[in-house]
Design a protein around this motif. Structure first.
Motif, PDB file in Angstrom:
ATOM      1  N   ASP A 147       0.825  -1.197   0.000  1.00 23.42           N
ATOM      2  CA  ASP A 147       0.000   0.000   0.000  1.00 23.42           C
ATOM      3  C   ASP A 147       0.867   1.259   0.000  1.00 23.42           C
ATOM      4  O   ASP A 147       2.080   1.211   0.242  1.00 23.42           O
ATOM      5  CB  ASP A 147      -0.912  -0.008   1.230  1.00 23.42           C
ATOM      6  N   SER A 170      -5.026   1.667  -6.352  1.00 24.55           N
ATOM      7  CA  SER A 170      -5.524   0.765  -5.309  1.00 24.55           C
ATOM      8  C   SER A 170      -6.829   0.138  -5.797  1.00 24.55           C
ATOM      9  O   SER A 170      -7.757   0.873  -6.149  1.00 24.55           O
ATOM     10  CB  SER A 170      -5.788   1.548  -4.009  1.00 24.55           C
ATOM     11  N   PRO A 171      -6.901  -1.204  -5.884  1.00 23.46           N
ATOM     12  CA  PRO A 171      -5.905  -2.200  -5.514  1.00 23.46           C
ATOM     13  C   PRO A 171      -4.742  -2.254  -6.515  1.00 23.46           C
ATOM     14  O   PRO A 171      -4.866  -1.810  -7.653  1.00 23.46           O
ATOM     15  CB  PRO A 171      -6.688  -3.530  -5.563  1.00 23.46           C
ATOM     16  N   THR A 172      -3.638  -2.836  -6.061  1.00 21.03           N
ATOM     17  CA  THR A 172      -2.546  -3.127  -6.969  1.00 21.03           C
ATOM     18  C   THR A 172      -2.898  -4.354  -7.800  1.00 21.03           C
ATOM     19  O   THR A 172      -3.914  -5.027  -7.556  1.00 21.03           O
ATOM     20  CB  THR A 172      -1.272  -3.430  -6.178  1.00 21.03           C
ATOM     21  N   THR A 177      -4.699  -3.149  -1.199  1.00 26.38           N
ATOM     22  CA  THR A 177      -5.370  -1.852  -1.205  1.00 26.38           C
ATOM     23  C   THR A 177      -4.745  -0.923  -0.173  1.00 26.38           C
ATOM     24  O   THR A 177      -4.279  -1.361   0.878  1.00 26.38           O
ATOM     25  CB  THR A 177      -6.871  -1.989  -0.904  1.00 26.38           C
ATOM     26  N   SER A 178      -4.763   0.368  -0.479  1.00 27.78           N
ATOM     27  CA  SER A 178      -4.259   1.384   0.449  1.00 27.78           C
ATOM     28  C   SER A 178      -5.381   1.874   1.358  1.00 27.78           C
ATOM     29  O   SER A 178      -6.562   1.588   1.134  1.00 27.78           O
ATOM     30  CB  SER A 178      -3.670   2.558  -0.342  1.00 27.78           C
TER      31      SER A 178
END
Length: 495
Positions: A147, A170-172, A177-178
């Motif tokens: 994140d 976010s999400p990667t 997720t951040s």
């Protein structure tokens, strides 16, 4: 769920077009398939080609009698909790470009995650904004990007008080997720909007076991790709806006600049249909999807030589989350790279993975999966594990792990000598990759997937970046963006 969400106004009017038996003297020139190549008609179907019409952009003399797009977008905005929604038919790329054209200003700073998709970088080139890069955390063992720490954004905003916005992903690609709520509060305290490239999270709002979505968490702008994980057709996505920090009219004007002027009506209809299904069945469909993903994770983790990344990767990181529908399988214990495993799975088992790198293979579990597809995936890995013909490659695995650990420092980026736009348009020359050290890059170099540039225009080329690119090329990594696909040479700004 409101009664309105049971409607699909665009889908319904699009389907009605064929029933009208219209004789078109319009585009597309294949005229309901009659002028299309016969082999394509046989493969695609006569009805599908009869429904291949463009959205007329408000004229509606030729195809659809009334404009259903406004109503369809309004329903999507309501479902995602947004003030406005724009249907996109060039993927989330369109949304990223439009967002940067709206939020960026030539020469002015904008805080951007360095782990950005290449389309965000393209938005920087088009807008002329000066990126202030912030770097996600990196998992110390796997090299997986995590994140974006709020403290990094806070430091950037303090150092650049005239920044026009903050943009993050976010999400990667691997499902991390951040803390969007914390980041949104931080941005709003500084009076700037937060834009989230949420291409990989269209399903997040529809099940409580998934991480929180961007717009409900306070983001002002987000792009999300329904085609990736939520059942719509390839190229379809949504641009979502909330709050009052983004100019709605400017955003729509920017979108019109970068989106095709001949959007396919079936893509809009696909978005409308997917939205209705998520509204009516989303939680039920995702509950089944999560069960399948957890079953796959357990079965794969029990196979000797495999490690399956899960929520533990963000343990101890407040506010960070993990999308459990994403399977990230570390295959180092097989003595193979993820790239090799991906090729073997496709060649020998007819299993197509979403992406691979030197360590892992990534699989997407979606509402389209079944117990049978999961069983096939697990069976393929069991067969690979039973293959004892591979030599021990411990030394190679150590080298690969060391290379992946360098991902974090590489993505951190080098000092910027120029903005991406300045470097992209500057007089340039091509030099051997090894000779590019110390020069200013005039083009991006992006391992794809996941589409995160390891080198951006305007950055000074560092020795560790060249080493990474050479090692990745030798291991079979595929690169996008460079004008020389072999990476034997690199375009740099002329000295």
């Amino acid at each position: 769920m409101s009664e309105e969400q049971q409607r699909a106004p665009y889908l319904e009017q699009w389907l009605a077009y064929v029933d009208e038996c219209v004789i078109p003297f319009t585009t597309p020139g294949h005229k309901q398939g009659r002028g299309a190549p016969p082999e394509f008609v046989a493969a695609f179907g006569e009805r599908a080609l009869a429904l291949d019409i463009p959205h007329d952009g408000g004229t509606f003399d030729a195809h659809l009698e009334h404009d259903p797009l406004v109503a369809a977008e309004r329903l999507a905005a309501a479902l995602w909790g947004a003030r406005d929604a724009v249907f996109l038919v060039n993927g989330s790329t369109t949304g990223n470009l439009a967002a940067l054209l709206t939020l960026g200003r030539p020469g002015q700073p904008i805080v951007v995650t360095r782990a950005m998709h290449k389309s965000l970088l393209a938005g920087l080139v088009l807008s002329g904004a000066r990126p202030v890069y912030v770097v996600p955390a990196v998992h110390p063992e796997s090299g997986i990007l995590l994140d974006l720490p709020p403290e990094s954004v806070a430091q950037a905003l303090a150092a650049w008080p005239d920044a026009t916005a903050v943009a993050l992903v976010s999400p990667t690609y691997t499902g991390v997720t951040s803390d969007t709520a914390e980041l949104a509060a931080l941005c709003h305290a500084h009076g700037v909007p937060l834009f989230v490239d949420e291409a990989w999270g269209p399903h997040l709002p529809f099940h409580p076991a998934l991480p929180a979505a961007a717009i409900p968490s306070g983001a002002d702008l987000a792009v999300t790709s329904l085609h990736k994980l939520a059942g719509s057709l390839t190229q379809t996505a949504l641009l979502l806006m909330a709050g009052n920090l983004v100019d709605q009219a400017q955003l729509r004007a920017a979108t019109a600049m970068v989106q095709t002027t001949s959007p396919a009506a079936f893509l809009y209809a696909s978005l409308d249909a997917a939205r209705r299904r998520l509204a009516l069945e989303g939680e039920q469909l995702l509950a089944r999807t999560l069960e399948l993903a957890e079953h796959a994770r357990r079965e794969l983790a029990a196979i000797p030589g495999l490690e399956v990344v899960g929520p533990e990767i963000v343990a101890g990181r407040p506010g960070a989350g993990f999308d459990r529908t994403r399977l990230v399988v570390d295959v180092q214990g097989f003595g193979l790279t993820g790239l090799e495993v991906k090729r073997i799975l496709r060649r020998d088992f007819r299993i197509a993975a979403e992406m691979a790198d030197l360590v892992s293979v990534v699989f997407l579990i979606t509402i389209g999966d079944t117990p049978e597809t999961i069983a096939a995936l697990v069976a393929a890995f069991r067969a690979l594990a039973a293959d004892r013909t591979r030599p021990d490659c411990a030394a190679g695995r150590r080298a690969v792990r060391a290379l992946l650990r360098s991902t974090g420092p590489i993505v951190a980026g080098a000092p910027q000598a120029m903005t991406p736009r300045e470097a992209f348009f500057a007089p340039a020359e091509r030099v051997p990759l090894a000779d590019a050290v110390g020069r200013v890059a005039a083009e991006p170099v992006t391992p794809y997937p996941p589409g995160i540039p390891v080198l951006a225009p305007g950055e000074v080329v560092r020795p560790e970046v060249v080493e990474f690119l050479q090692a990745g090329r030798a291991a079979g990594m595929r690169f996008n963006g460079a004008s020389d696909p072999t990476l034997a040479t690199l375009r740099v700004v002329r000295a």
